[in-house]
Design a protein around this motif. Structure first.
Motif, PDB file in Angstrom:
ATOM      1  N   TRP A 106       0.554  -1.184  -0.119  1.00  0.00           N
ATOM      2  CA  TRP A 106       0.133  -0.005  -0.665  1.00  0.00           C
ATOM      3  C   TRP A 106       0.796   1.308   0.013  1.00  0.00           C
ATOM      4  N   GLU A 107       2.355   1.357   0.664  1.00  0.00           N
ATOM      5  CA  GLU A 107       3.265   2.383   0.449  1.00  0.00           C
ATOM      6  C   GLU A 107       2.694   3.426  -0.274  1.00  0.00           C
ATOM      7  N   ALA A 108       3.239   2.379  -1.368  1.00  0.00           N
ATOM      8  CA  ALA A 108       4.036   2.394  -2.461  1.00  0.00           C
ATOM      9  C   ALA A 108       2.661   3.176  -3.724  1.00  0.00           C
ATOM     10  N   ASP A 109       1.783   2.614  -4.093  1.00  0.00           N
ATOM     11  CA  ASP A 109       0.069   2.664  -4.336  1.00  0.00           C
ATOM     12  C   ASP A 109       0.168   4.219  -3.823  1.00  0.00           C
ATOM     13  N   ALA A 110      -0.075   4.242  -2.399  1.00  0.00           N
ATOM     14  CA  ALA A 110      -0.834   5.802  -2.000  1.00  0.00           C
ATOM     15  C   ALA A 110       0.605   6.804  -2.034  1.00  0.00           C
ATOM     16  N   ARG A 111       1.254   6.176  -2.671  1.00  0.00           N
ATOM     17  CA  ARG A 111       1.997   7.753  -3.733  1.00  0.00           C
ATOM     18  C   ARG A 111       1.582   7.923  -4.696  1.00  0.00           C
ATOM     19  N   ARG A 112       1.389   7.161  -5.468  1.00  0.00           N
ATOM     20  CA  ARG A 112       1.092   6.757  -6.853  1.00  0.00           C
ATOM     21  C   ARG A 112      -0.594   7.652  -6.989  1.00  0.00           C
ATOM     22  N   PHE A 113      -1.602   7.055  -5.999  1.00  0.00           N
ATOM     23  CA  PHE A 113      -2.393   8.099  -5.217  1.00  0.00           C
ATOM     24  C   PHE A 113      -2.111   9.398  -5.496  1.00  0.00           C
ATOM     25  N   THR A 114      -1.442   9.350  -4.243  1.00  0.00           N
ATOM     26  CA  THR A 114      -1.465  11.051  -3.874  1.00  0.00           C
ATOM     27  C   THR A 114      -0.870  11.817  -5.208  1.00  0.00           C
ATOM     28  N   GLU A 115      -0.036  11.358  -5.958  1.00  0.00           N
ATOM     29  CA  GLU A 115       0.004  12.519  -7.058  1.00  0.00           C
ATOM     30  C   GLU A 115      -0.817  12.464  -7.683  1.00  0.00           C
ATOM     31  N   GLU A 116      -1.662  11.210  -8.031  1.00  0.00           N
ATOM     32  CA  GLU A 116      -2.465  11.565  -9.285  1.00  0.00           C
ATOM     33  C   GLU A 116      -3.764  12.421  -8.638  1.00  0.00           C
ATOM     34  N   ALA A 117      -4.133  12.392  -7.531  1.00  0.00           N
ATOM     35  CA  ALA A 117      -5.272  12.804  -6.697  1.00  0.00           C
ATOM     36  C   ALA A 117      -4.668  14.762  -6.496  1.00  0.00           C
ATOM     37  N   VAL A 118      -3.208  15.098  -6.199  1.00  0.00           N
ATOM     38  CA  VAL A 118      -3.194  16.358  -5.999  1.00  0.00           C
ATOM     39  C   VAL A 118      -2.646  16.755  -7.543  1.00  0.00           C
ATOM     40  N   ARG A 119      -2.743  15.387  -8.526  1.00  0.00           N
ATOM     41  CA  ARG A 119      -2.881  16.458 -10.157  1.00  0.00           C
ATOM     42  C   ARG A 119      -4.194  17.261 -10.362  1.00  0.00           C
ATOM     43  N   VAL A 120      -5.119  16.654  -9.491  1.00  0.00           N
ATOM     44  CA  VAL A 120      -7.075  16.800 -10.701  1.00  0.00           C
ATOM     45  C   VAL A 120      -7.171  17.523  -9.818  1.00  0.00           C
ATOM     46  N   LEU A 121      -6.856  18.449  -8.165  1.00  0.00           N
ATOM     47  CA  LEU A 121      -7.646  19.583  -8.140  1.00  0.00           C
ATOM     48  C   LEU A 121      -8.057  20.334  -8.700  1.00  0.00           C
ATOM     49  N   ARG A 122      -8.877  21.462  -8.246  1.00  0.00           N
ATOM     50  CA  ARG A 122      -9.183  22.382  -8.484  1.00  0.00           C
ATOM     51  C   ARG A 122      -8.332  23.490  -8.285  1.00  0.00           C
ATOM     52  N   ALA A 123      -7.646  24.204  -9.180  1.00  0.00           N
ATOM     53  CA  ALA A 123      -6.698  25.242  -8.680  1.00  0.00           C
ATOM     54  C   ALA A 123      -7.386  26.388  -7.391  1.00  0.00           C
ATOM     55  N   GLN A 124      -8.648  25.982  -6.688  1.00  0.00           N
ATOM     56  CA  GLN A 124      -8.876  27.434  -5.868  1.00  0.00           C
ATOM     57  C   GLN A 124      -9.589  25.947  -4.702  1.00  0.00           C
ATOM     58  N   ALA A 125      -8.955  24.899  -4.933  1.00  0.00           N
ATOM     59  CA  ALA A 125      -9.017  23.741  -3.536  1.00  0.00           C
ATOM     60  C   ALA A 125      -7.999  24.758  -2.185  1.00  0.00           C
ATOM     61  N   PRO A 126      -8.914  24.864  -1.239  1.00  0.00           N
ATOM     62  CA  PRO A 126      -8.709  25.513  -0.081  1.00  0.00           C
ATOM     63  C   PRO A 126      -6.931  24.439  -0.105  1.00  0.00           C
ATOM     64  N   GLU A 127      -5.840  25.297   0.485  1.00  0.00           N
ATOM     65  CA  GLU A 127      -4.550  25.170   0.798  1.00  0.00           C
ATOM     66  C   GLU A 127      -4.641  23.662   1.262  1.00  0.00           C
ATOM     67  N   ALA A 128      -5.518  23.828   2.700  1.00  0.00           N
ATOM     68  CA  ALA A 128      -5.135  22.930   3.616  1.00  0.00           C
ATOM     69  C   ALA A 128      -5.736  21.741   3.741  1.00  0.00           C
ATOM     70  N   GLU A 129      -6.546  21.587   2.389  1.00  0.00           N
ATOM     71  CA  GLU A 129      -7.419  20.734   1.814  1.00  0.00           C
ATOM     72  C   GLU A 129      -6.271  19.752   1.301  1.00  0.00           C
ATOM     73  N   VAL A 130      -5.750  20.736   0.375  1.00  0.00           N
ATOM     74  CA  VAL A 130      -4.754  20.271  -0.885  1.00  0.00           C
ATOM     75  C   VAL A 130      -3.541  19.261   0.175  1.00  0.00           C
ATOM     76  N   ARG A 131      -3.229  20.160   1.227  1.00  0.00           N
ATOM     77  CA  ARG A 131      -1.967  19.628   1.916  1.00  0.00           C
ATOM     78  C   ARG A 131      -2.196  18.331   2.295  1.00  0.00           C
ATOM     79  N   LEU A 132      -3.428  18.317   2.930  1.00  0.00           N
ATOM     80  CA  LEU A 132      -4.225  16.433   3.782  1.00  0.00           C
ATOM     81  C   LEU A 132      -4.040  16.108   2.658  1.00  0.00           C
ATOM     82  N   VAL A 133      -4.471  16.435   1.484  1.00  0.00           N
ATOM     83  CA  VAL A 133      -4.482  15.110   0.114  1.00  0.00           C
ATOM     84  C   VAL A 133      -3.238  14.847   0.406  1.00  0.00           C
TER      85      VAL A 133
END
Length: 374
Positions: A106-133
């Motif tokens: 899961w560790e490697a998969d989680a890193r890949r998940f995070t990269e993809e999730a951050v990439r598709v977040l809206r530019a207006q997404a709150p900074e704190a929520e981006v940091r959480l993702v």
């Protein structure tokens, strides 16, 4: 989901920080192998939820960290639903559910998940929520140090929540069927997926921690969903205009149609009278769920004061919010309708004094809900 918390866990809400001098007893030892990942969870929590940063500390150890990690995973799912653009959010939600089971590798998969999730977040997404993702691998690491029952309950909640969000998320947004959900039943179904599931998970975690609570499962479990639904429905009512301006609506079209309205015409000044009639029917629905939620809290043993306070605070804050929303045309204006910090402090202080006094709590609840429609 609404932009303000329901935290339900988004259910549960953004009322403003309140400082309290005593957080109450912290029974039980901390986690044996509490890690820097758990420290990250404690640090990021106030940035994404002042409400949960307020009431999680009254929970006994190690229940407090279990609920913290559970909340943050649910909040990651919520952020993906709200802030991810394009058709990938459903796939990301499904992957988050899979990762929450902590499968091999899961560790490697989680890193890949995070990269993809951050990439598709809206530019207006709150900074704190981006940091959480971005911190998803650390939240999963914090989950991994908990007992097996905790991991299982949290993973089950995330799985149901993610599936429901992925299936129902587009229903509340502009589509071929228009804005809004089909009926009150569908609105409550949506509330279940984003908050009622949390009520179920919290009940299981409470039972895992306390044998006395486990003995009351027959009373608590049938009311667990209402506890989450009440908080989420209150948030939906509080954030009607904000949601509509974002292109979302979780109100039932059939109920609006009874008053000659659609989600698209709800905010028109000429429709205020009929809009408030429909709105107050939804306040009555939230009030109904709150009454079941209060029964839930009263079924918790009085000696578990921390768990009772954890539930009493959002419940009474919801009551005070509904009192402010009922019959108030300002909810359809641009300026948000919120309860004051003074009200929050009063709720926190009053419930601390009355936490083990059932008769007084019942009187307080009956008095405060008396003006609400039934």
């Amino acid at each position: 989901m609404t932009r303000a918390e329901s935290d339900g866990l988004r259910s549960t809400w953004e009322y403003g920080a309140v400082k309290t001098r005593s957080q109450g007893p912290r029974k039980g030892p901390p986690l044996e192998n509490e890690s820097t990942a758990v420290g990250f969870c404690r640090e990021v929590l106030p940035a994404v939820s002042r409400t949960f940063a307020l009431n999680i500390p009254v929970l006994p150890r190690p229940l407090d960290t279990a609920v913290t990690v559970a909340y943050l995973l649910c909040r990651i799912a919520d952020t993906l639903e709200d802030e991810a653009h394009g058709p990938t959010s459903a796939a990301l939600l499904a992957e988050l559910a899979r990762l929450s089971t902590l499968p091999e590798g899961w560790e490697a998969d989680a890193r890949r998940f995070t990269e993809e999730a951050v990439r598709v977040l809206r530019a207006q997404a709150p900074e704190a929520e981006v940091r959480l993702v971005e911190g998803t691998p650390r939240v999963l690491e914090a989950l991994a140090v908990h007992a097996a029952p905790v991991r299982e309950h949290v993973a089950a909640c995330v799985a149901v929540m993610a599936e429901g969000m992925g299936r129902m998320g587009d229903k509340g947004r502009a589509s071929g069927g228009g804005l809004g959900l089909a009926s009150l039943e569908e609105t409550l179904e949506y509330c279940y997926y984003v908050a009622g599931t949390v009520g179920e998970m919290l009940t299981r975690l409470f039972q895992w921690y306390s044998p006395t609570i486990a003995q009351r499962a027959a009373v608590l479990e049938p009311r667990a969903v209402a506890f989450g639904n009440a908080l989420q429905l209150t948030n939906i009512l509080k954030d009607v205009r904000e949601d509509l301006e974002r292109g979302s609506c979780w109100l039932p079209r059939t109920l609006l149609a009874e008053h000659g309205l659609t989600p698209e015409t709800l905010l028109e000044p000429s429709n205020r009278r009929e809009a408030m009639k429909a709105y107050n029917k939804l306040v009555a629905a939230a009030h109904r769920e709150l009454r079941k939620a209060f029964e839930y809290v009263m079924a918790l043993p009085r000696e578990e004061e921390g768990i009772r306070l954890f539930c009493l605070w959002p419940l009474f804050l919801a009551v005070m919010t509904l009192r402010k929303l009922h019959g108030n045309e300002a909810v359809l204006e641009r300026q948000p309708v919120k309860i004051s910090r003074r009200t929050v402090k009063w709720v926190v202080g009053s419930t601390r004094l009355l936490v083990a006094r059932d008769a007084m709590l019942k009187l307080m609840f009956a008095t405060l809900t008396a003006p609400l429609p039934t």
